[in-house]
Design an enzyme around this catalytic site. Structure first.
Site, mmCIF file in Angstrom:
data_model
loop_
_atom_site.group_PDB
_atom_site.id
_atom_site.type_symbol
_atom_site.label_atom_id
_atom_site.label_comp_id
_atom_site.label_asym_id
_atom_site.label_seq_id
_atom_site.Cartn_x
_atom_site.Cartn_y
_atom_site.Cartn_z
ATOM 1 N N ILE A 162 0.866 -1.167 0.000
ATOM 2 C CA ILE A 162 0.000 0.000 0.000
ATOM 3 C C ILE A 162 0.906 1.222 0.000
ATOM 4 O O ILE A 162 1.830 1.325 0.821
ATOM 5 C CB ILE A 162 -0.919 0.013 1.239
ATOM 6 C CG1 ILE A 162 -1.759 -1.266 1.289
ATOM 7 C CG2 ILE A 162 -1.810 1.243 1.245
ATOM 8 C CD1 ILE A 162 -2.176 -1.662 2.680
ATOM 9 N N CYS A 163 0.699 2.124 -0.942
ATOM 10 C CA CYS A 163 1.431 3.393 -0.998
ATOM 11 C C CYS A 163 2.943 3.152 -1.038
ATOM 12 O O CYS A 163 3.435 2.366 -1.840
ATOM 13 C CB CYS A 163 1.009 4.257 0.192
ATOM 14 S SG CYS A 163 1.538 5.982 0.117
ATOM 15 N N THR A 164 3.684 3.796 -0.129
ATOM 16 C CA THR A 164 5.144 3.686 -0.143
ATOM 17 C C THR A 164 5.648 2.349 0.380
ATOM 18 O O THR A 164 6.857 2.110 0.397
ATOM 19 C CB THR A 164 5.781 4.815 0.691
ATOM 20 O OG1 THR A 164 5.297 4.736 2.035
ATOM 21 C CG2 THR A 164 5.444 6.179 0.103
#
Length: 326
Positions: A107-109
């Site tokens: 998720i994301c970074t």
């Protein structure tokens, strides 16, 4: 039951964790008990972890304890993760993700943690739009798609920034239980069931200028207040007392997109809101949002979002009721 594990770490983005967890928890309200989701957090220790918004969360299992198989294994991101030294315990645990999970990802970074574990090589992936180029530079063997909400390459799944983890979780629920259940969960969470198009297309304001009185900001304000009007580069330049060439250059420098691109995004954004929240005729929505005709709105929606206005509206139709006794 499907077992879902989310890896957490110091400075983790709270919404990267809570968003997907709430999707899976809400999904349990709509499916039989034996086909739902059992979620758990996994971390280096069971000590409280301070998130990026300063709240604290606690892992259910340590990396050393979480040796069993999982159906879904995700690593949450965090603002500091792209520049932080890799956590050896988390990296070692993630290295074995393909052998211990049916679906694994980030998720994301969190994509940076996957990259440190060697899981991005040869894969198509995405992450938060602001640091997508950094991910591509750090892990050149991966193909980073900068403008995707979420992406699946085989068993590897990755999402864009923060709230896109909700989109990813909804997509996984939809794959397993059908789109109707995903829509039902989205309605419970008051989010869009399936955001279409890229993360930079979804809102016209992702790269808004810092100075609200700047010529670029004034153009944005003028456009959104006058969507029905015909906007050309020359008319927008006259609005703020600049040359067309000067406005175009400054607009791209401050926002990364052209004035024409902004006008189109603003109209799409306004049309989306009307399609989500009303039953107005498509031709009326098209006129009020500056497209002129329903045909032109359909052409732009299809090109930019990959679906027609009617298909977009359909994603907000009635969803199934929650199963009794829950």
């Amino acid at each position: 039951m499907q077992k879902v594990a989310i890896a957490i770490h110091d400075g983790v983005q709270a919404l990267d964790v809570a968003g997907p967890l709430d999707v899976f928890a809400e999904a349990n309200m709509f499916v039989p008990d034996d086909t739902g989701y059992e979620t758990m957090l996994v971390g280096a220790t069971r000590d409280p972890v301070r998130t990026s918004n300063r709240t604290q969360i606690v892992a259910d299992l340590t990396f050393a304890e979480a040796t069993g198989g999982f159906d879904i294994l995700l690593v949450a991101g965090g603002p500091a993760l792209p520049d932080a030294d890799p956590d050896p315990a988390m990296r070692a645990w993630l290295e074995r993700a393909p052998s211990r999970a049916g679906i694994y990802g980030s998720i994301c970074t969190g994509a940076f943690a996957l990259g440190e574990a060697g899981l991005l090589d040869g894969k198509r992936v995405t992450t938060h739009w602001q640091i997508a180029q950094k991910l591509a530079d750090r892990f050149p063997a991966a193909t980073v798609e900068h403008d995707r909400i979420h992406l699946r390459d085989g068993r590897l799944v990755t999402s864009a920034g923060v709230t896109a983890g909700i989109d990813l979780a909804l997509a996984l629920v939809g794959e397993r239980h059908g789109q109707a259940v995903a829509v039902a969960v989205a309605k419970r969470l008051v989010v869009v069931a399936q955001r279409q198009g890229g993360q930079s297309q979804f809102s016209p304001y992702l790269s808004a200028p810092a100075d609200p009185e700047s010529p670029v900001a004034r153009v944005q304000h003028h456009v959104t207040r006058n969507l029905v009007a015909r906007h050309t580069l020359e008319s927008l330049a006259r609005e703020v007392g600049m040359s067309a060439r000067g406005l175009s250059r400054h607009f791209v420098q401050e926002t990364g997109i052209t004035p024409h691109e902004f006008v189109e995004r603003a109209r799409i954004d306004a049309a989306r809101a009307m399609l989500e929240g009303s039953e107005r005729a498509l031709k009326a929505v098209a006129f009020d949002c500056g497209f002129g005709t329903a045909d032109r709105m359909r052409t732009i929606f299809t090109r930019r979002l990959g679906l027609t206005p009617h298909q977009y509206r359909t994603s907000f139709l009635a969803a199934p009721n929650m199963r009794g006794g829950k």
